[in-house]
Design an enzyme around this catalytic site. Structure first.
Site, PDB file in Angstrom:
ATOM      1  N   SER A  20       0.838  -1.216   0.000  1.00 24.01           N
ATOM      2  CA  SER A  20       0.000   0.000   0.000  1.00 24.01           C
ATOM      3  C   SER A  20       0.865   1.255   0.000  1.00 24.01           C
ATOM      4  O   SER A  20       1.972   1.251   0.541  1.00 24.01           O
ATOM      5  CB  SER A  20      -0.888   0.023   1.252  1.00 24.01           C
ATOM      6  OG  SER A  20      -1.596   1.249   1.339  1.00 24.01           O
ATOM      7  N   TYR A  41      -1.809  -0.662  10.380  1.00 23.20           N
ATOM      8  CA  TYR A  41      -1.897  -1.039   8.963  1.00 23.20           C
ATOM      9  C   TYR A  41      -0.720  -0.464   8.178  1.00 23.20           C
ATOM     10  O   TYR A  41      -0.067  -1.174   7.408  1.00 23.20           O
ATOM     11  CB  TYR A  41      -3.216  -0.515   8.385  1.00 23.20           C
ATOM     12  CG  TYR A  41      -3.393  -0.744   6.899  1.00 23.20           C
ATOM     13  CD1 TYR A  41      -3.817  -1.977   6.419  1.00 23.20           C
ATOM     14  CD2 TYR A  41      -3.140   0.270   5.982  1.00 23.20           C
ATOM     15  CE1 TYR A  41      -3.980  -2.186   5.053  1.00 23.20           C
ATOM     16  CE2 TYR A  41      -3.305   0.083   4.622  1.00 23.20           C
ATOM     17  CZ  TYR A  41      -3.728  -1.148   4.164  1.00 23.20           C
ATOM     18  OH  TYR A  41      -3.892  -1.363   2.813  1.00 23.20           O
TER      19      TYR A  41
HETATM   20  N1  LIG Z   1      -8.801  -0.633  -1.461  1.00 24.89           N
HETATM   21  C1  LIG Z   1      -7.758   0.184  -1.302  1.00 24.89           C
HETATM   22  O1  LIG Z   1      -7.871   1.433  -1.390  1.00 24.89           O
HETATM   23  C2  LIG Z   1      -6.398  -0.386  -1.047  1.00 24.89           C
HETATM   24  C3  LIG Z   1      -5.306   0.490  -1.061  1.00 24.89           C
HETATM   25  C4  LIG Z   1      -4.029   0.005  -0.839  1.00 24.89           C
HETATM   26  C5  LIG Z   1      -3.857  -1.341  -0.598  1.00 24.89           C
HETATM   27  N2  LIG Z   1      -4.918  -2.179  -0.574  1.00 24.89           N
HETATM   28  C6  LIG Z   1      -4.666  -3.596  -0.302  1.00 24.89           C
HETATM   29  O2  LIG Z   1      -5.281  -4.379  -1.287  1.00 24.89           O
HETATM   30  C7  LIG Z   1      -5.582  -5.676  -0.749  1.00 24.89           C
HETATM   31  C8  LIG Z   1      -7.015  -6.032  -1.071  1.00 24.89           C
HETATM   32  O3  LIG Z   1      -7.871  -5.043  -0.559  1.00 24.89           O
HETATM   33  P1  LIG Z   1      -9.294  -4.717  -1.209  1.00 24.89           P
HETATM   34  O4  LIG Z   1      -9.449  -3.259  -1.156  1.00 24.89           O
HETATM   35  O5  LIG Z   1      -9.439  -5.436  -2.497  1.00 24.89           O
HETATM   36  O6  LIG Z   1     -10.258  -5.320  -0.070  1.00 24.89           O
HETATM   37  P2  LIG Z   1     -11.570  -6.228  -0.101  1.00 24.89           P
HETATM   38  O7  LIG Z   1     -12.368  -6.039  -1.332  1.00 24.89           O
HETATM   39  O8  LIG Z   1     -12.191  -6.001   1.224  1.00 24.89           O
HETATM   40  O9  LIG Z   1     -10.974  -7.714  -0.162  1.00 24.89           O
HETATM   41  C9  LIG Z   1     -10.232  -8.250   0.879  1.00 24.89           C
HETATM   42  C10 LIG Z   1     -10.117  -9.735   0.654  1.00 24.89           C
HETATM   43  O10 LIG Z   1      -9.234 -10.288   1.628  1.00 24.89           O
HETATM   44  C11 LIG Z   1      -9.930 -11.311   2.335  1.00 24.89           C
HETATM   45  N3  LIG Z   1      -9.404 -11.387   3.681  1.00 24.89           N
HETATM   46  C12 LIG Z   1      -9.426 -10.441   4.648  1.00 24.89           C
HETATM   47  N4  LIG Z   1      -8.800 -10.899   5.741  1.00 24.89           N
HETATM   48  C13 LIG Z   1      -8.371 -12.146   5.455  1.00 24.89           C
HETATM   49  C14 LIG Z   1      -7.669 -13.117   6.186  1.00 24.89           C
HETATM   50  N5  LIG Z   1      -7.283 -12.912   7.444  1.00 24.89           N
HETATM   51  N6  LIG Z   1      -7.395 -14.307   5.585  1.00 24.89           N
HETATM   52  C15 LIG Z   1      -7.803 -14.540   4.312  1.00 24.89           C
HETATM   53  N7  LIG Z   1      -8.475 -13.655   3.572  1.00 24.89           N
HETATM   54  C16 LIG Z   1      -8.762 -12.467   4.153  1.00 24.89           C
HETATM   55  C17 LIG Z   1     -11.389 -10.928   2.243  1.00 24.89           C
HETATM   56  O11 LIG Z   1     -12.206 -12.046   2.504  1.00 24.89           O
HETATM   57  P3  LIG Z   1     -13.288 -12.025   3.718  1.00 24.89           P
HETATM   58  O12 LIG Z   1     -14.307 -11.000   3.301  1.00 24.89           O
HETATM   59  O13 LIG Z   1     -13.824 -13.397   3.751  1.00 24.89           O
HETATM   60  O14 LIG Z   1     -12.528 -11.619   4.948  1.00 24.89           O
HETATM   61  C18 LIG Z   1     -11.443 -10.466   0.792  1.00 24.89           C
HETATM   62  O15 LIG Z   1     -11.451 -11.581  -0.064  1.00 24.89           O
HETATM   63  C19 LIG Z   1      -5.242  -5.595   0.735  1.00 24.89           C
HETATM   64  O16 LIG Z   1      -3.949  -6.105   0.937  1.00 24.89           O
HETATM   65  C20 LIG Z   1      -5.247  -4.100   1.007  1.00 24.89           C
HETATM   66  O17 LIG Z   1      -4.425  -3.758   2.114  1.00 24.89           O
HETATM   67  C21 LIG Z   1      -6.192  -1.739  -0.777  1.00 24.89           C
END
Ligand SMILES: NC(=O)c1ccc[n+]([C@@H]2O[C@H](COP(=O)([O-])OP(=O)(O)OC[C@H]3O[C@@H](n4cnc5c(N)ncnc54)[C@H](OP(=O)(O)O)[C@@H]3O)[C@@H](O)[C@H]2O)c1
Length: 244
Positions: free
Chosen positions: A141, A154
């Site tokens: 991130s 985080y």
């Molecule tokens: N969205 C942003 O703005 C952003 C920015 C920078 C970085 N990121 C990074 O991008 C990645 C994905 O984020 P996203 O925005 O796509 O979020 P998201 O749509 O909420 O997806 C998160 C995914 O991770 C799973 N997950 C969460 N905790 C878990 C665990 N302990 N073990 C296994 N699976 C788990 C969730 O499944 P469940 O629902 O079943 O928990 C879901 O499949 C993360 O690493 C996040 O830090 C996101």
């Protein structure tokens, strides 16, 4: 990129960025191990849509999940070529609220984002070393690079995973490449209520919009296909890091 017959684990792939990356990898021919912690229906549905794919439920902070993910690849296809460490959590504490951070916040966020990412990588490495072109891609991130993000634990966890990326790249062995993509603000279920932050990014980032999951998948696919790069973090933030 032709990934026919390749096998890839994508943690946290039931929604958002993980789902987009899993879809792109599958479209390139890869067989996918889909994973999520609790959204079983969404994970099973995605695996069903991807064709030659399977779903493994499990929290990546549990060592048993790392074993189950790798066993799923080994038992069904007898190989593993890639691992996308995408699953992560945050704490419900604003970044500036130092007094609001508890030991439980640290334990949960570091336990999933750092320890979980390490455990899955550790379990996957023997098969990745045996692959012709094994690789690990960590989703980190902008919060790990700049002083921004959804909570202090985080942000620190993502900086730790960037460093983990460099150390694993140095010591993984077997020609395994280890890189990271660090997104800025992305429109996913994670950020669905972040209207104010999204407006701020659209107003200040040089590219004037938040990212889509496909923007981040573009970067992931590019880095996965960059066969002479390892130990690198690619910031994909629409230029936000230049102005925050
Ligand atoms: N969205 C942003 O703005 C952003 C920015 C920078 C970085 N990121 C990074 O991008 C990645 C994905 O984020 P996203 O925005 O796509 O979020 P998201 O749509 O909420 O997806 C998160 C995914 O991770 C799973 N997950 C969460 N905790 C878990 C665990 N302990 N073990 C296994 N699976 C788990 C969730 O499944 P469940 O629902 O079943 O928990 C879901 O499949 C993360 O690493 C996040 O830090 C996101």
């Amino acid at each position: 990129m032709d990934l026919t017959d390749n096998v890839v684990i994508v943690t946290g792939s039931s929604s958002g960025i993980g789902e987009a990356v899993a879809r792109r990898l599958a479209a390139a021919g890869a067989r996918i191990v889909v994973n999520s912690a609790s959204s079983v229906e969404a994970g099973e549905r995605l695996a069903g849509e991807l064709g030659d794919a399977c779903y493994v439920q499990g929290d990546i902070s549990d060592p048993a999940t790392a074993q189950a993910l790798v066993a799923a690849a080994q038992d069904r296809w007898g190989r593993l070529d890639g691992l996308v460490n995408n699953a992560a959590v945050t704490a419900e504490v604003p970044l500036a609220d130092i007094d609001g951070v508890t030991a439980d916040h640290w334990n949960r966020v570091l336990g999933v984002n750092v320890v979980g990412t390490f455990l899955v990588s550790q379990a996957a490495l023997p098969l990745l070393r045996a692959a012709e072109d094994g690789w690990i891609l960590n989703v980190t991130s902008i919060a790990g690079i700049r002083q921004t993000g959804s909570s202090l634990p985080y942000a620190v966890s993502k900086a730790a995973v960037d460093h983990l990326t460099t150390i694993l790249a140095k010591h993984a062995g077997g020609g395994v490449r280890v890189n990271a993509v660090a997104p800025g603000l992305v429109a996913t279920p994670w950020t669905k209520t972040w209207d104010q932050q999204k407006a701020g990014v659209a107003a200040t980032a040089p590219l004037k919009r938040v990212a889509t999951p496909d923007d981040i998948a573009d970067a992931c696919m590019g880095l996965i296909g960059t066969r002479y790069a390892t130990g690198q973090t690619l910031l994909v933030d629409g230029g936000l890091g230049l102005v925050v």
